[in-house]
Motif scaffolding. Structure first.
Motif, short mmCIF file in Angstrom:
data_model
loop_
_atom_site.label_atom_id
_atom_site.label_comp_id
_atom_site.label_asym_id
_atom_site.label_seq_id
_atom_site.Cartn_x
_atom_site.Cartn_y
_atom_site.Cartn_z
N ARG A 3 0.58 55.60 -31.04
CA ARG A 3 0.06 55.95 -29.70
C ARG A 3 0.99 56.98 -29.09
NH1 ARG A 3 -2.52 50.46 -26.95
NH2 ARG A 3 -4.02 50.11 -28.63
N ASP A 52 1.91 56.35 -25.40
CA ASP A 52 3.05 55.56 -24.95
C ASP A 52 4.38 56.28 -25.17
OD1 ASP A 52 1.58 53.46 -23.89
OD2 ASP A 52 1.38 52.47 -25.83
N ARG A 57 8.58 46.95 -24.18
CA ARG A 57 7.45 46.57 -25.00
C ARG A 57 6.68 47.69 -25.68
NH1 ARG A 57 5.24 46.83 -19.73
NH2 ARG A 57 3.03 47.45 -19.71
N HIS A 58 7.07 48.93 -25.48
CA HIS A 58 6.28 50.02 -26.05
C HIS A 58 6.98 50.77 -27.18
CE1 HIS A 58 4.00 49.70 -22.15
NE2 HIS A 58 3.01 49.75 -23.03
N HIS A 59 6.18 51.11 -28.18
CA HIS A 59 6.62 51.97 -29.28
C HIS A 59 5.60 53.10 -29.43
CE1 HIS A 59 9.30 48.77 -30.74
NE2 HIS A 59 8.30 47.94 -30.52
N PHE A 63 3.65 51.14 -33.99
CA PHE A 63 3.79 49.68 -34.04
C PHE A 63 2.73 49.13 -34.98
CE2 PHE A 63 0.14 48.40 -31.39
CZ PHE A 63 -0.17 49.59 -30.76
N MET A 73 -0.28 46.44 -35.43
CA MET A 73 -1.19 45.59 -34.68
C MET A 73 -1.80 44.57 -35.64
SD MET A 73 -4.43 46.53 -32.23
CE MET A 73 -3.62 47.70 -31.15
N GLU A 121 -6.90 38.87 -22.24
CA GLU A 121 -5.56 39.23 -22.70
C GLU A 121 -4.63 38.03 -22.51
OE1 GLU A 121 -5.36 44.05 -22.20
OE2 GLU A 121 -4.53 42.91 -20.56
N GLU A 176 2.06 41.32 -22.20
CA GLU A 176 0.79 41.12 -22.91
C GLU A 176 1.09 41.05 -24.40
OE1 GLU A 176 -2.16 44.20 -22.22
OE2 GLU A 176 -2.95 43.83 -24.22
N ILE A 177 0.70 39.95 -25.03
CA ILE A 177 0.93 39.88 -26.47
C ILE A 177 -0.34 40.07 -27.29
CG2 ILE A 177 3.11 38.62 -26.49
CD1 ILE A 177 1.56 36.03 -26.82
N ASN A 198 -4.71 40.79 -27.32
CA ASN A 198 -5.93 41.21 -26.63
C ASN A 198 -7.13 40.82 -27.48
OD1 ASN A 198 -7.71 42.55 -24.96
ND2 ASN A 198 -6.57 44.46 -24.96
N GLY A 249 -6.23 42.26 -31.20
CA GLY A 249 -5.01 42.99 -31.56
C GLY A 249 -3.80 42.36 -30.91
N GLY A 307 0.48 42.85 -30.91
CA GLY A 307 1.61 43.67 -31.37
C GLY A 307 2.62 42.80 -32.11
N ARG A 352 5.94 42.57 -30.39
CA ARG A 352 5.99 41.76 -29.16
C ARG A 352 6.01 40.27 -29.47
NH1 ARG A 352 2.04 44.76 -24.76
NH2 ARG A 352 2.83 46.87 -25.14
P1 ATP Z 1 -0.01 47.40 -22.46
O1 ATP Z 1 -0.92 47.08 -21.31
O2 ATP Z 1 1.19 46.50 -22.55
O3 ATP Z 1 0.31 48.86 -22.57
P2 ATP Z 1 -2.43 47.60 -24.03
O4 ATP Z 1 -3.38 46.78 -23.21
O5 ATP Z 1 -2.43 49.06 -23.86
O6 ATP Z 1 -0.89 47.05 -23.79
P3 ATP Z 1 -4.02 47.04 -26.35
O7 ATP Z 1 -4.71 48.35 -26.41
O8 ATP Z 1 -4.75 45.88 -25.78
O9 ATP Z 1 -2.61 47.24 -25.57
O10 ATP Z 1 -3.45 46.70 -27.80
C1 ATP Z 1 -3.43 45.37 -28.34
C2 ATP Z 1 -2.01 44.84 -28.47
O11 ATP Z 1 -1.17 45.77 -29.17
C3 ATP Z 1 -1.33 44.61 -27.15
O12 ATP Z 1 -1.68 43.37 -26.61
C4 ATP Z 1 0.14 44.68 -27.55
O13 ATP Z 1 0.58 43.44 -28.08
C5 ATP Z 1 0.15 45.71 -28.66
N1 ATP Z 1 0.55 47.05 -28.19
C6 ATP Z 1 -0.22 47.95 -27.50
N2 ATP Z 1 0.45 49.10 -27.28
C7 ATP Z 1 1.67 48.94 -27.84
C8 ATP Z 1 2.81 49.79 -27.97
N3 ATP Z 1 2.82 51.03 -27.48
N4 ATP Z 1 3.88 49.31 -28.63
C9 ATP Z 1 3.89 48.06 -29.14
N5 ATP Z 1 2.85 47.20 -29.05
C10 ATP Z 1 1.74 47.64 -28.42
#
Ligand code: ATP
Ligand code: MG
Ligand code: MG
Ligand code: MG
Length: 469
Positions: A69, A76, A85-87, A90, A92, A174, A200-201, A203, A228, A230, A233
């Motif tokens: 991403r 991100d 929490r962001h990479h 990552f 999924m 979520e 958020e772990i 979704n 999905g 992460g 996480r």
């Molecule tokens: P956040 O709101 O924390 O940015 P998201 O709602 O954008 O997360 P989803 O698109 O729902 O994330 O992706 C499903 C899962 O993937 C998330 O619940 C999270 O555990 C993980 N995830 C999402 N983006 C990242 C990221 N940039 N780095 C690490 N894990 C991620």
């Protein structure tokens, strides 16, 4: 304490035990979707199964999907190094039902894995549902026994997923983990939800409807599930850590970065090590999947990530290429789960080294120019667009690298000035070509230039839209 590699296996075998086919991650470059730059979720490789265009001999699948991403709708990049929490890269973990089970199985599957197999205390978990999704709310209540204040109804699109303007769509739920009140942040839906206390772990998407061009929706005959989670996480949580970067795998890369730069892994250099560790993964996996650095499209995203990492290595005082020296640590950690990394190891190392060697030559001079420009400005003044453009044009600084450099100083780039300088240069080049008589080559040159500009534009547009913190 389970390692990330063990957690990945536990997840896949749990769903395998529950009738799911274990499917390999697809490559980061989507084969079947020209509109998408990189795979950014587990469902990407299954799009045609959800729409019913394709059938396979399984209706339940589970994967650990490589995701990037760092551009487009999900970007991100600016979060890396700053949030827990962001990479940009990552994994999924996901389970999928293609017209097989629906909400009343998907929710218990998730709850059982989290609270039984992973042993997470129930009172640390809370969930969101789409505000009109009474069905999901009542399943949560029944299955998990959560009180009403832990089933938060959200009216925004965060909890309503759509594949595109038309096609499958539906509400999501979520699952969040509360890391405790010593960490800043509010529950989902509250004004300070951007903090990192509630993370958020997982979704779960319920593909319940089909959306038509005229805006109407119809219940799908074959309702599906796409989830999905992460890995980094859930890994942090299961290893008793708050921060993804404190998990065993990321920690190993951070230590490799500290070793290669002869600095301490913690303390003031930590943010640089985090960025380097993250960007090492995204760049290496992209190269392994066939992307090479270039001036447009996917290759430019790769180049931007690489150069950004190199600036952070430079900030740690390194004068020589660093990134390529970290590849063995990554291969040790992830080569068993992703054999393509092993196969591509020497290509990754050579590509990184070449790019670093070249960029180092202009990095120093560019940074000096940047400092001079800043010294001339009033305190808190934005960097003029012209200066950012010069850094881009002469020193090869992608705009986001300059923005990243300024962010530490609480400064910004005048992005519209940058756009104007870019447009002006293009107009000038066009005029001089026109004066010399249009040739076939020049037409091609302009096509290329326009393409570069288009990807550039996408790049900084999304970044300014998603904002600097
Ligand atoms: P956040 O709101 O924390 O940015 P998201 O709602 O954008 O997360 P989803 O698109 O729902 O994330 O992706 C499903 C899962 O993937 C998330 O619940 C999270 O555990 C993980 N995830 C999402 N983006 C990242 C990221 N940039 N780095 C690490 N894990 C991620
Ligand atoms: Mg996000
Ligand atoms: Mg979210
Ligand atoms: Mg989400």
């Amino acid at each position: 304490m389970p390692s990330l590699n063990e957690i990945r296996s536990t997840f896949l075998s749990y769903f395998e035990r529950n009738g799911h086919q274990v499917v390999d991650s697809s490559p980061l470059v989507p084969r079947n979707d020209p509109t998408l730059m990189f795979a950014n979720s587990g469902m990407v490789q299954f799009k045609n199964l959800f729409t019913g265009v394709e059938k396979r001999d399984y209706t339940r699948a589970t994967t650990a999907q490589k995701c990037v991403r760092a551009g487009g709708k999900h970007n991100d990049l600016d979060n890396v190094g700053y949030t827990a929490r962001h990479h940009t890269f990552f994994e999924m973990l996901g389970n999928f039902s293609f017209g097989d089970y629906f909400k009343s199985d998907a929710i218990p599957f998730a709850w059982e894995l989290l609270t039984k197999d992973f042993g997470i205390p129930k009172d640390k978990l809370l969930v969101t549902v789409y505000h009109t999704d009474d069905e999901a709310a009542s399943i949560w209540k029944k299955v998990a026994g959560l009180s009403d204040d832990k089933i938060i109804r959200i009216p925004t699109n965060d909890n309503f997923w759509m594949m595109g303007p038309t096609g499958p769509c539906g509400p999501c739920t979520e699952i969040f983990y509360d890391h405790g009140d010593h960490i800043w942040g509010g529950p989902p839906g509250s004004p300070d939800e951007d903090g990192d206390r509630f993370i958020e772990i997982w979704n779960l998407v319920f593909m319940q409807y089909e959306q038509f061009e005229d805006g109407t929706r119809r219940e799908l005959a074959a309702q599906s599930i796409d989830t999905g989670m992460g890995l980094e996480r859930i890994g942090a949580l299961l290893q008793g850590k708050h921060d993804n970067y404190d998990t065993d795998l990321m920690r190993d890369l951070i230590e490799a970065s500290a070793h290669a730069t002869s600095t301490e892994p913690d303390g003031p250099g930590n943010v640089h090590h985090r960025v380097i560790a993250d960007h090492l993964r995204s760049t290496s996996f992209l190269i392994a999947d066939g992307v090479s650095p270039s001036n447009d499209g996917r290759g430019y995203v790769l180049r931007r990530i690489m150069r950004r990492a190199m600036r952070h290595a430079h900030l740690l005082g390194s004068q020589d290429p660093v990134m390529y020296r970290l590849v063995p640590a990554l291969v040790t950690q992830m080569g068993a789960a992703y054999p393509e990394l092993r196969r591509a190891q020497s290509l990754i190392e050579e590509t990184l080294k070449l790019e670093e060697t070249r960029f180092i030559q202009t990095l120093d001079r560019g940074l000096r120019l940047l400092d001079e420009e800043l010294a001339r400005l009033p305190e808190d003044g934005d960097l003029p667009g012209e200066a950012a453009f010069k850094l881009y044009d002469t020193y090869g600084f992608p705009l986001d690298l300059t923005q990243d450099a300024l962010r530490e100083k609480g400064r910004k780039v005048d992005v519209s000035g940058f756009d104007a300088a870019m447009a002006e240069q293009r107009a000038k080049a066009r005029a001089s070509w026109a004066g010399s008589g249009e040739t076939k080559e020049s037409t091609i040159w302009f096509e290329i230039a326009e393409r570069i500009a288009a990807t550039e534009f996408l790049g900084y547009d999304t970044e300014t839209a998603e904002g600097q913190v």
